[in-house]
Design a protein around this motif. Structure first.
Motif, short mmCIF file in Angstrom:
data_model
loop_
_atom_site.label_atom_id
_atom_site.label_comp_id
_atom_site.label_asym_id
_atom_site.label_seq_id
_atom_site.Cartn_x
_atom_site.Cartn_y
_atom_site.Cartn_z
N ALA A 1 -0.73 -1.81 11.80
CA ALA A 1 -0.21 -0.45 11.20
C ALA A 1 0.67 -0.69 10.22
CB ALA A 1 0.34 0.42 12.50
N ALA A 2 1.68 -1.46 10.37
CA ALA A 2 2.76 -1.73 9.51
C ALA A 2 2.03 -2.41 8.11
CB ALA A 2 3.65 -2.93 9.88
N ALA A 3 1.06 -3.15 8.12
CA ALA A 3 0.41 -3.69 7.03
C ALA A 3 -0.50 -2.70 6.19
CB ALA A 3 -0.60 -4.74 7.31
N GLU A 4 -0.91 -1.43 7.16
CA GLU A 4 -1.56 -0.43 6.40
C GLU A 4 -0.60 0.51 5.68
OE1 GLU A 4 -5.22 1.93 5.78
OE2 GLU A 4 -4.96 -0.19 6.34
N ALA A 5 0.49 0.69 6.26
CA ALA A 5 1.61 1.69 5.61
C ALA A 5 1.69 0.74 4.53
CB ALA A 5 2.76 1.78 6.81
N LYS A 6 2.19 -0.40 4.34
CA LYS A 6 2.65 -0.90 3.21
C LYS A 6 1.73 -1.08 2.08
CE LYS A 6 4.73 -5.35 1.61
NZ LYS A 6 4.74 -6.99 2.07
N GLU A 7 0.29 -1.27 2.36
CA GLU A 7 -0.88 -1.22 1.51
C GLU A 7 -0.63 0.24 0.79
OE1 GLU A 7 -5.50 -2.10 0.92
OE2 GLU A 7 -4.55 -2.46 2.90
N LEU A 8 -0.53 1.36 1.58
CA LEU A 8 -0.91 2.50 1.06
C LEU A 8 0.34 2.83 0.31
CD1 LEU A 8 -1.90 5.29 1.03
CD2 LEU A 8 -0.36 5.86 3.09
N ASN A 9 1.58 2.29 0.38
CA ASN A 9 2.69 2.61 -0.46
C ASN A 9 2.45 1.93 -1.52
OD1 ASN A 9 5.78 3.30 -1.03
ND2 ASN A 9 5.56 1.17 -1.49
N HIS A 10 1.62 0.77 -1.77
CA HIS A 10 1.39 -0.08 -3.03
C HIS A 10 0.28 0.91 -3.84
CE1 HIS A 10 0.43 -3.21 -5.77
NE2 HIS A 10 -0.99 -2.99 -5.45
N ASN A 11 -0.74 1.43 -2.93
CA ASN A 11 -1.65 2.29 -3.78
C ASN A 11 -0.95 3.30 -4.52
OD1 ASN A 11 -3.41 0.07 -3.29
ND2 ASN A 11 -4.35 1.04 -1.17
N LEU A 12 -0.23 4.20 -3.75
CA LEU A 12 0.16 5.30 -4.39
C LEU A 12 0.93 4.99 -5.44
CD1 LEU A 12 1.38 6.74 -0.91
CD2 LEU A 12 -0.55 7.68 -2.47
#
Length: 266
Positions: free
Chosen positions: A46-57
């Protein structure tokens, strides 16, 4: 006497065999007891997915309201989220407010629900993984001309609200080239400006026209979206679309104006 010795050896072999079986069983049981925690893996996912989303945004260079960001960028792949019980991470938008404009910030709260399937040991020494699940929530903040930031927040209870809908993005109409071509075919230097504006009455569209060395030049666009249509009627009557570097549409550059053709940056 010989029979007694043979019997003793046979009994010893049976005892050693039983000891090996007991040892192997103990090791196997120990391996089962050391299975990796599915809950811990789910929290990491979950933490990794949140971090990746922040990068993509990433960097924000368009004016958008929070609902549009959530719908078009955060939940756009929601149909591909894993079914219940399958390993993967599901996103849910919990709250959204504001917009990315001057001195204004947009905020979107997102819940990540991570699930890990049970993985049984497949070989000796493989501990396997217990089934697990974890829920983590993050707040994403968006400001114009800045990179997206995020931080973990406490997860609220209850179900997520119905997902938001993205507002339509203003743009040059799909039939824009057809409209502008028709205008250029019949316009004169004196009628060009009014004719182009009449063909594009939308209040979000800018119009710029001029004449240059016997050519009629028209540029219509949506500056905030870096959307631009540039056409020229040459002195020979041919309609052409001059090429230009799209970086010239960025703020501080030429923008969607006839200068893209008449006096392009060097």
């Amino acid at each position: 006497m010989s029979g007694s010795r043979n019997g003793a050896h046979s009994g010893a072999r049976r005892v050693r065999g039983l000891c090996w079986v007991a040892a192997a069983t103990a090791l196997a049981l120990a391996g089962c007891g050391d299975a990796e925690s599915g809950d811990a893996q789910a929290r990491t996912m979950a933490a990794a997915e949140a971090k990746e989303l922040n990068h993509n945004l990433g960097h924000r260079n368009r004016v958008r309201d929070a609902a549009s960001i959530a719908a078009a960028e955060i939940l756009r792949d929601i149909d591909r989220t894993p079914p219940t019980g399958r390993t993967g991470v599901r996103r849910e938008a919990l709250a959204w407010s504001g917009r990315t404009a001057r001195d204004v910030r947009a905020t979107v709260d997102v819940r990540f629900v991570a699930t890990v399937e049970e993985q049984l040991p497949v070989s000796f020494g493989d501990p396997g993984t217990t089934p697990g699940e974890a829920t983590r929530c993050y707040r994403y903040q968006f400001e114009l001309s800045r990179y997206t930031t995020y931080q973990e927040i406490d997860c609220p209870g209850g179900h997520a609200p119905p997902p938001p809908t993205a507002a339509p993005v203003p743009q040059v109409p799909q039939d824009g080239p057809k409209r502008l071509t028709a205008v250029l075919r019949t316009a004169t230097p004196g009628t060009l400006a009014d004719a182009v504006r009449k063909a594009f009455p939308e209040d979000w569209i800018t119009v710029d026209t001029t004449t240059h060395e016997g050519a009629l030049v028209a540029a219509v666009g949506v500056p905030a979206e870096r959307d631009c249509l540039l056409l020229v009627r040459t002195p020979a009557g041919k309609i052409v679309a001059p090429s230009y570097d799209r970086i010239w549409l960025e703020p501080g550059e030429t923008g969607c104006r006839t200068g893209l053709y008449v006096s392009p940056p060097r």
